[in-house]
Enzyme design. Structure first.
Site, mmCIF file in Angstrom:
data_model
loop_
_atom_site.group_PDB
_atom_site.id
_atom_site.type_symbol
_atom_site.label_atom_id
_atom_site.label_comp_id
_atom_site.label_asym_id
_atom_site.label_seq_id
_atom_site.Cartn_x
_atom_site.Cartn_y
_atom_site.Cartn_z
ATOM 1 N N LYS A 1 0.840 -1.193 0.000
ATOM 2 C CA LYS A 1 0.000 0.000 0.000
ATOM 3 C C LYS A 1 0.880 1.250 0.000
ATOM 4 O O LYS A 1 1.608 1.493 0.957
ATOM 5 C CB LYS A 1 -0.930 -0.019 1.205
ATOM 6 C CG LYS A 1 -1.859 -1.239 1.219
ATOM 7 C CD LYS A 1 -2.751 -1.286 2.436
ATOM 8 C CE LYS A 1 -1.993 -1.510 3.716
ATOM 9 N NZ LYS A 1 -2.854 -1.821 4.878
ATOM 10 N N THR B 1 -9.063 9.232 8.389
ATOM 11 C CA THR B 1 -8.750 7.970 7.695
ATOM 12 C C THR B 1 -8.498 6.824 8.668
ATOM 13 O O THR B 1 -7.904 5.804 8.297
ATOM 14 C CB THR B 1 -7.510 8.155 6.808
ATOM 15 O OG1 THR B 1 -6.417 8.625 7.622
ATOM 16 C CG2 THR B 1 -7.772 9.150 5.695
ATOM 17 N N GLY C 1 -8.699 3.509 10.465
ATOM 18 C CA GLY C 1 -9.290 2.227 10.106
ATOM 19 C C GLY C 1 -9.122 1.832 8.647
ATOM 20 O O GLY C 1 -9.642 0.797 8.219
ATOM 21 N N THR C 2 -8.369 2.614 7.889
ATOM 22 C CA THR C 2 -8.231 2.333 6.451
ATOM 23 C C THR C 2 -7.679 0.940 6.179
ATOM 24 O O THR C 2 -8.201 0.197 5.342
ATOM 25 C CB THR C 2 -7.306 3.386 5.789
ATOM 26 O OG1 THR C 2 -7.798 4.683 6.089
ATOM 27 C CG2 THR C 2 -7.265 3.204 4.292
ATOM 28 N N GLY C 3 -6.601 0.571 6.881
ATOM 29 C CA GLY C 3 -5.959 -0.722 6.621
ATOM 30 C C GLY C 3 -6.841 -1.901 6.995
ATOM 31 O O GLY C 3 -6.946 -2.881 6.245
ATOM 32 N N CYS C 4 -7.497 -1.803 8.149
ATOM 33 C CA CYS C 4 -8.412 -2.865 8.579
ATOM 34 C C CYS C 4 -9.546 -3.021 7.578
ATOM 35 O O CYS C 4 -9.938 -4.143 7.212
ATOM 36 C CB CYS C 4 -9.016 -2.533 9.946
ATOM 37 S SG CYS C 4 -7.822 -2.168 11.243
#
Length: 265
Positions: free
Chosen positions: A173, A204, A206-209
């Site tokens: 990412k 932003t 929580g984007t990865g989860c």
């Protein structure tokens, strides 16, 4: 029957990341979400004020309860906290006949550590080899491999370094790079460059989860990895654009951005 997706991750009391984000994402994408809680955090928009990992036997019991009775069509991991939990979860996933999305969570959006330094070797040796897709961000790539990415051209080097630990696919990412949000998905032979406009929105959390859960939800529907990741990226891009203020710090992405908006009671 709804696709069945299991998240193995920590609880975020503020609701923006972790188990809470995972289950919201699965609901939004038409999957039935189930959970194995690995740790409990005291967390809000300003950071993580405390974290308590669960015993390995509690994590193992939750996993077996779900998989042995209900079954799963995809598994997703998030915060695993310690080497003992990493190794136990890797063993469980390795014995489960379902695709696994491994999000090697190292730190929170606010920079708070969510993985013990002593667990990094277990992530490399045990967890990444059972991954259908690994989804590290650039900080996690550096933490795991020592490769520091400062330009889009270096994403290939980063992906190769992660693939050397054994996942079938890696999604590096590149959201921390300047310009468009560009990610590289590759299995070492196929390459897919995923681009999205960068939204000027600081909310932003929580984007990865959310991205890893969206990928798992699409895999549970039977999509190939490239199609699953492309659809997940589209969903997350919309969620980031709709991210909203919450508390005094960084707010969450909006997991329900595709739902009709209702006003009033």
């Amino acid at each position: 029957m709804k696709p069945l997706v299991l998240t193995v991750a920590g609880s975020d009391s503020g609701g923006g990341a972790g188990i809470q984000a995972d289950l919201k994402t699965m609901l939004a994408l038409g999957a039935h979400g189930m959970s194995v809680i690995t740790a409990v955090t005291a967390q809000n928009s300003l950071g993580v004020q405390g974290a308590w990992e669960l015993p390995v036997e509690a994590v193992r019991a939750q996993y077996r309860s779900v998989v042995d009775d209900i079954g799963v069509q995809a598994v997703k991991t998030g915060m695993l906290a310690s080497a003992e939990l990493v190794e136990a979860v890797a063993e469980l996933i390795g014995a489960t006949d379902a695709p696994a999305v491994i999000d090697p969570v190292g730190v929170s959006k606010h920079g708070d550590p969510l993985l013990a330094a002593s667990a990094l070797d277990s992530v490399r040796r045990r967890l990444l080899p059972v991954a259908t897709v690994a989804t590290p961000n650039l900080d996690e790539v550096a933490q795991l491999t020592g490769v520091r990415v400062e330009s889009e051209e270096q994403l290939r080097e980063a992906a190769a370094a992660v693939l050397s630990y054994g996942p079938r696919w890696v999604l590096v990412k590149g959201g921390h790079l300047p310009g468009d949000a560009v990610d590289l998905l590759t299995d070492g032979s196929e390459e897919h460059w995923l681009r999205a406009p960068r939204h000027d929105n600081r909310h932003t959390h929580g984007t990865g989860c959310t991205l890893a859960s969206a990928i798992a939800s699409q895999l549970a529907k039977g999509h190939r990895v490239p199609e699953a990741v492309t659809a997940a990226k589209e969903y997350v891009t919309g969620a980031i654009a709709a991210g909203f203020a919450l508390g005094g710090g960084i707010g969450p992405v909006d997991h329900g951005w595709r739902f009709p908006r209702r006003t009033g009671a």
